[in-house]
Design an enzyme around this catalytic site. Structure first.
Site, PDB file in Angstrom:
ATOM      1  N   HIS A  96      79.662  33.253  85.830  1.00 45.60           N
ATOM      2  CA  HIS A  96      78.600  33.490  86.805  1.00 45.60           C
ATOM      3  C   HIS A  96      78.969  32.982  88.187  1.00 45.60           C
ATOM      4  CE1 HIS A  96      76.885  29.350  86.752  1.00 45.60           C
ATOM      5  NE2 HIS A  96      77.150  29.360  85.462  1.00 45.60           N
ATOM      6  N   ASP A 128      81.363  24.854  87.060  1.00 47.07           N
ATOM      7  CA  ASP A 128      80.150  25.610  86.699  1.00 47.07           C
ATOM      8  C   ASP A 128      79.729  26.497  87.864  1.00 47.07           C
ATOM      9  OD1 ASP A 128      77.924  26.506  85.380  1.00 47.07           O
ATOM     10  OD2 ASP A 128      76.757  24.687  85.661  1.00 47.07           O
ATOM     11  N   GLU A 172      72.795  32.956  86.883  1.00 51.11           N
ATOM     12  CA  GLU A 172      72.748  32.347  85.547  1.00 51.11           C
ATOM     13  C   GLU A 172      71.893  31.096  85.565  1.00 51.11           C
ATOM     14  OE1 GLU A 172      73.946  29.654  82.228  1.00 51.11           O
ATOM     15  OE2 GLU A 172      74.110  29.274  84.372  1.00 51.11           O
ATOM     16  N   GLU A 173      71.984  30.332  86.654  1.00 46.48           N
ATOM     17  CA  GLU A 173      71.407  28.986  86.659  1.00 46.48           C
ATOM     18  C   GLU A 173      69.890  28.965  86.590  1.00 46.48           C
ATOM     19  OE1 GLU A 173      72.977  26.576  85.958  1.00 46.48           O
ATOM     20  OE2 GLU A 173      75.001  26.620  86.759  1.00 46.48           O
TER      21      GLU A 173
END
Lengths: 457, 457
Positions: free
Chosen positions: A280, A292, A326-327
């Site tokens: 992502h 991330d 995504e988060e």
């Protein structure tokens, strides 16, 4: 006798055929690793993404820059097709930096605190209240309104250090962050703070998403560092009527148009069947989103570059998908699956790398038949020399999850998990905490798996 | 029929017995991991060793402090016996910091350079000479005295990035550092510089030992950083007659009395049989020796603490041995084996942790019979859940090597190798580059293996 002879020669030629195919596969995989370890590009791309783009929370200027950067990078690689998929995403902003203190008698101790993504702000003058420490929802409910009304509920259950997989430990503690505010509001609390989901004691608060339930008052929700959680807990034992103050200035703005970024290499035999590899593109706002999930993005692009560069022509179309959001919403993942369905695209496999750019350990397989799994397990001997020992059920990924109803087999890339939750959602999720070889090995692992999947299914 | 019945019940009870033993083993190993992950001590000990003791090259004040620190720590644990073994060790000192420049026309470019351990100094005014770049001894010999006399030979063969195990890559490049000066002297060179044995491009020169051959002139030997090696090579292509200057001030002083430090838990059934777990207490002088090999030392002590703390009473005596002088002489390892032989101590197994404090991947077994290996491989199912997938031939360790002639089975602890050669022998081999969980998992791995070895052999 003749029959026996025939059987023997048939078996022999079959087994020679298999041996030959294995040999060819083994050489191709070796070529993938050689290329990545000698001429890999993902580390330099990650440097660009983290330093030139930086933080890129959905809806932010950073996310916009990331889309342009990724599209441009994919186009420069000369893949068969590069395109964007429009998707509306939430736009939550942190606003001015948070403030927090433990107010213990006449002492005022500053505490590292960050608002959770999706939370409302505190009133402008902040919240000051007594604190009720709990470790799970059951304990909270047992205390009830009697003990919690008008107070700040403090969830302090650590990630279980005993779990060998830190993702399991994360899973076991995550409900506090995701739903703690709702549970606290139900018993009349006016604010919620949670111990950061971190695998170590340190001073970095970890942000992350929370979602308000319908019909429950929206109270502000924040995370404090693990060291601060230890201190607060200790202080509460000494003085149960101490007060806690915090002020946060976040807000949710109207949704924003954003994009998934997709690059693809057309399949030679079945161009209408797809294998996806993705990560992502969005990150939290506190850091440059290296592990991330910058690593997952650059590895996915590298997988395509490796195939193109080494002349590996896949039978199916292979796509690198950089999902948006995504988060805090998974809107990109949902949109991707929606379009796949709408366009009647048959997605055989989707692999997601969203567990950091650490040394590869294996893959978790979700969906498919027992036969599919058995077939994938025949790759073991080919992947073992590269440290990929953990291949089995489990895995998947947040962004590829929405593809499950289409019958896609979901595969989660499994790197070593020991360090991930030191960086996850914190300001230290930075480029310098990514190791070049570890990152590159991940790209080679996924390229090798896709090569084998495409050939054997 | 009765016979069959008997056979069946015997087999059944045997297999139930095995299942019961496996269950017990599985629970014990789980307890070891739980203890280490929740209450492990090795990380705090490593902090002490690296910050309070610091660098500890054999013969130095630091090494002396390390011996006192280790003995004291072992004694505080209340093990059955703690003792020192006297051993004379080399005493090489670096002296004043080295200086080096590329002298290219009128440009003078400073180069990070360190003397190799064991090297002689340059003359007081340093060495200035033209440079001959080579990549192996064959190439050097082909050039011969004609091209090399009076010059500085520059070995520039990188570690092979394509090797998945960086130790293999290190092994493949190490001859240049160890013996390069001898080969260079044979063709009349007046100095030798070597590209640092590093897995990445960076500015840290890596030191390490070299040994002069008899009958060959002693020329000064040094390592330059990988970035400097790239620059020098590029500059030589542009200007083959550029000059290189370096000055180093090292010397070898008389041998010094030092010590191996040993702690032990007495065996309940066979106290005269031994299982050793160890690392080396000395480090290079440039850094605090965190991964090399503070981690091996604190893990070894932790193995004993775990057994004592969990009430695991070994049948044989288990020793933690902190060897002195692994880096430049192996005098401690040799002395340990010599005393073992002299005292008629039967050493069944020796495990060494000297590959860094990274996530455990397995063990390499050296020596023993095919049966022994088969028996060790039966542990696989018990160790697999902890990521210990790579158990097989190979391994051993420098300090335990001298035990081989006594019939000891040597076992090398294998952590993940991707990051090790960024830190190895450099100023950045520091505490902050060790991850707590990764370190602790290593101690638990070795404690579990020793528990199984002791029980099954």
């Amino acid at each position: 006798m003749k029959k026996h002879f025939l059987l023997v020669t048939t078996l022999l030629s079959l087994s020679l055929g298999t041996a030959h195919a294995q040999k060819e596969d083994s050489l191709t995989i070796r070529k993938i690793y050689d290329e990545v370890l000698e001429h890999g590009k993902s580390y330099e791309w990650l440097r660009q993404l983290t330093s030139e783009v930086g933080p890129r929370l959905s809806g932010s200027k950073g996310a916009e820059k990331a889309v342009i950067w990724a599209k441009d990078l994919l186009e420069k690689q000369g893949f068969d097709r590069v395109f964007l998929q429009e998707v509306m995403v939430p736009h939550w902003v942190r606003g001015k930096k948070e403030e927090a203190f433990i107010l213990n008698n006449k002492q005022k101790v500053a505490v590292p605190l960050v608002a959770l993504g999706g939370s409302v702000a505190t009133p402008a003058k902040g919240i000051t209240a007594e604190v009720v420490e709990v470790h799970n929802f059951q304990e909270l409910r047992a205390l009830g309104e009697d003990k919690c009304k008008g107070k700040i509920v403090f969830f302090n259950r650590p990630m279980d250090a005993k779990k060998i997989s830190t993702f399991e430990a994360y899973g076991g503690a995550g409900d506090q962050r995701r739903s703690g505010a709702n549970e606290a509001a139900k018993v009349g609390a006016i604010g919620m703070i949670v111990r950061s989901l971190s695998s170590t004691l340190n001073d970095h608060p970890h942000t992350g998403s929370m979602v308000y339930a319908t019909g429950v008052p929206l109270i502000p929700a924040a995370a404090i560092s693990t060291n601060a959680a230890e201190l607060l807990s200790k202080s509460l034992k000494e003085n149960p009527s101490l007060q806690f103050y915090f002020k946060q200035n976040c807000e949710t703005l109207p949704d924003v148009l954003s994009y998934n970024v997709v690059g693809e290499i057309k399949g030679t035999e079945k161009p209408d069947e797809f294998i996806v590899v993705g990560g992502h593109l969005d990150s939290w706002d506190l850091a440059e989103g290296a592990h991330d999930d910058g690593t997952g993005c650059v590895q996915s692009i590298e997988v395509l570059r490796l195939m193109k560069n080494l002349g590996i022509k896949p039978r199916r179309t292979v796509r690198a998908v950089l999902f948006m959001n995504e988060e805090n919403g998974v809107k990109g993942g949902q949109k991707y699956a929606e379009l796949a369905k709408q366009n009647n695209e048959k997605h055989l496999f989707a692999i997601e790398s969203d567990a950091g750019g650490f040394t590869p350990r294996g893959f978790g397989i979700q969906g498919g038949s027992a036969n599919d799994l058995t077939k994938i397990l025949t790759f073991k001997d080919l992947l073992d020399p590269y440290g990929l020992h953990e291949i089995g059920k489990g895995g998947g990924g947040t962004d590829i999850g929405p593809l499950a109803p289409l019958g896609t087999i979901l595969i989660g890339f499994k790197p070593d998990s020991q360090r991930y939750f030191e960086y996850h959602h914190t300001p230290i999720d930075r480029f310098e905490n990514v190791n070049q070889r570890e990152l590159e090995l991940g790209a080679a692992s996924m390229a090798s798996l896709i090569y084998l999947l495409d050939k054997n299914f």
